[in-house]
Design a protein around this motif. Structure first.
Motif, mmCIF file in Angstrom:
data_model
loop_
_atom_site.group_PDB
_atom_site.id
_atom_site.type_symbol
_atom_site.label_atom_id
_atom_site.label_comp_id
_atom_site.label_asym_id
_atom_site.label_seq_id
_atom_site.Cartn_x
_atom_site.Cartn_y
_atom_site.Cartn_z
ATOM 1 N N UNK A 73 -8.529 1.909 -18.291
ATOM 2 C CA UNK A 73 -8.316 0.454 -18.255
ATOM 3 C C UNK A 73 -6.862 0.179 -17.924
ATOM 4 N N UNK A 74 -6.651 -0.630 -16.862
ATOM 5 C CA UNK A 74 -5.284 -1.020 -16.487
ATOM 6 C C UNK A 74 -5.129 -2.515 -16.736
ATOM 7 N N UNK A 105 -0.436 0.268 -18.551
ATOM 8 C CA UNK A 105 0.198 -1.044 -18.390
ATOM 9 C C UNK A 105 0.743 -1.164 -16.972
ATOM 10 N N UNK A 106 0.480 -2.299 -16.327
ATOM 11 C CA UNK A 106 0.935 -2.492 -14.942
ATOM 12 C C UNK A 106 1.811 -3.735 -14.863
ATOM 13 N N UNK A 374 9.482 -1.468 -13.049
ATOM 14 C CA UNK A 374 9.931 -0.114 -13.363
ATOM 15 C C UNK A 374 10.179 0.074 -14.848
ATOM 16 N N UNK A 375 9.968 -0.989 -15.635
ATOM 17 C CA UNK A 375 10.177 -0.833 -17.084
ATOM 18 C C UNK A 375 8.906 -1.101 -17.867
ATOM 19 N N UNK A 376 7.762 -0.743 -17.290
ATOM 20 C CA UNK A 376 6.508 -0.917 -18.002
ATOM 21 C C UNK A 376 6.486 0.063 -19.174
ATOM 22 N N UNK A 377 5.473 -0.094 -20.010
ATOM 23 C CA UNK A 377 5.438 0.651 -21.270
ATOM 24 C C UNK A 377 5.689 2.144 -21.102
ATOM 25 N N UNK A 378 5.064 2.736 -20.091
ATOM 26 C CA UNK A 378 5.167 4.188 -19.943
ATOM 27 C C UNK A 378 6.539 4.601 -19.450
#
Ligand code: KG4
Ligand code: ZN
Length: 382
Positions: A73-74, A105-106, A374-378
């Motif tokens: 799921x995204x 997360x996107x 570029x600072x998503x959760x991952x």
């Protein structure tokens, strides 16, 4: 499965291998916000709450699959309206947890960028095009909420793994209004309807785009930044206290008596001066978007530009990009209109690559109204 709810569209999509859209369901709230001439955040989140489950179910049902069959799921985690984002995000998070599937997360802008790559991949699958979308590329994301220039590069995180990842570098962004917001505000001022972009696009064909010279938009500092509040205010001054304002008032009163208004009927209610003004406005905005994007391509020495987001539907923008980029020896790529505006297929596609690269989100995933690319959760340490 991709889920998107950052603004006023509740969307869910099922995409195979990041490149084949099985279903792409979008529930638009345009009719709800139209009477206010813009998105009302509180109404948007309430509507997302009503629609999220039916939309996700429809996306699965029409793909002929059970929700348990999805591989991951995204969800859009930002940027956007916080109340709206939270609905899709919490739903996606709960879904992933309940199904015991990976969660990704996107960033919404990343989604718009992937819309171009997805369009290209589908074109290749259908045998319509033979070449991959060339990377690195400068992407202009231009919508009601964003006007940003981003350099996109493909990276291979590990020499042995098959997965690819993407690196984003922000080159410039709007310092005030987004381009689509300017279209919407000008349309509102002139009582042309909401959203303003598509209406102005079609009405501008009847006007003289050379009639009003707004001059070039000057930027101090970063020349790859944008500013549209000046041209919007210039329009306000040309309308306020003039016969054009009276004409707009009459149009507004007339619109209130009608449910649906065709573009021809609307054109008949617009003076030539109004049509000339919006054609000139559109030309000024489009010229600025094209020139700064091509300047960004030159500065970063890339030979392709991607254009995505709702305003990328604009016919003049598409024409001008094609002409100007050809003259500069650059390729300009756009998604089809349905993938330009907000949708979840682009989120699912962006999420696919993150899933492949193992860039998964965990239970701390949350929504961010202002989320830098570029600072998503991952990408953040947790
Ligand atoms: O990408 P989108 O659906 O949502 C946001 O993320 O904002 O974009 C919606 C925006 C609105 O401001 C709308 O007026 C604009 O895109 N838009 C257009 C056109 N179609 C939609 N602007 C100019 N010309 C168009 N044809
Ligand atoms: Zn968008």
């Amino acid at each position: 499965m991709g889920i998107e709810s950052s603004c006023d569209e509740t969307a869910a999509a099922v995409v195979a291998n990041g490149e084949q859209i099985l279903t792409n369901v979008v529930a638009s709230q345009v009719a709800i916000h139209a009477r206010y001439g813009g998105v009302v955040p509180e109404l948007a989140s309430r509507e997302h709450l009503r629609k999220i489950q039916p939309v996700v179910n429809e996306a699965c049902g029409r793909a002929g699959m059970n929700i348990r069959d999805v591989d991951g799921v995204a969800v859009t985690e930002g940027p956007g309206l916080i109340g709206s984002l939270l609905v899709g995000l919490v739903y996606g998070k709960a879904l992933a947890r309940a199904l015991d599937k990976p969660l990704v997360g996107v960033n919404h802008l990343e989604g718009h960028i992937h819309a171009v790559l997805l369009e290209n991949k589908m074109g290749r699958l259908a045998g319509k095009i033979s070449e991959d979308a060339p990377l690195p590329a400068v992407t202009l994301v231009v919508s009601g909420g964003h006007t940003s220039l981003v350099l996109v590069e493909e990276i291979h995180p590990s020499a042995t793994a098959q997965s690819v990842a993407f690196n984003y570098k922000r080159l410039g962004h709007t310092r005030d209004d987004a381009a689509g917001e300017a279209f919407d505000k000008v349309a509102r001022l002139l009582a042309l309807g909401y959203p303003g972009g598509p209406v102005i696009d079609r009405l501008a064909r009847y006007g003289d785009a050379q009639a009003v010279d707004f001059g070039r938009i000057k930027m101090k500092g970063n020349p790859l930044d944008f500013s549209f509040s000046g041209v919007k205010t210039a329009i306000l001054y040309r309308v306020r206290g003039t016969p054009l304002a009276l004409e707009a008032e009459e149009r507004q009163a007339w619109r209130r008596t009608r449910d649906n208004v065709s573009i021809e009927e609307l054109r008949d209610r617009c003076s030539q001066a109004t049509l000339d003004l919006i054609a000139s406005f559109q030309r000024a905005v489009v010229r600025d978007l094209v020139e700064r994007t091509l300047a960004a391509a030159e500065a970063t020495r890339v030979d392709s530009v991607f254009v995505s987001g709702g305003v990328a539907c604009n016919s003049l923008l598409r024409d001008r990009f094609r002409d100007a980029s050809r003259m500069q020896g650059i390729r300009a790529l756009f998604p089809s209109p349905g993938l330009c505006t907000d949708n979840a297929a682009m989120i699912a596609s962006a999420g696919y690559y993150k899933l492949q690269a193992g860039q998964l989100a965990d239970a701390t995933l949350t929504a961010h109204a202002a989320l830098p690319l570029g600072q998503e959760s991952q990408g953040r340490s947790q």
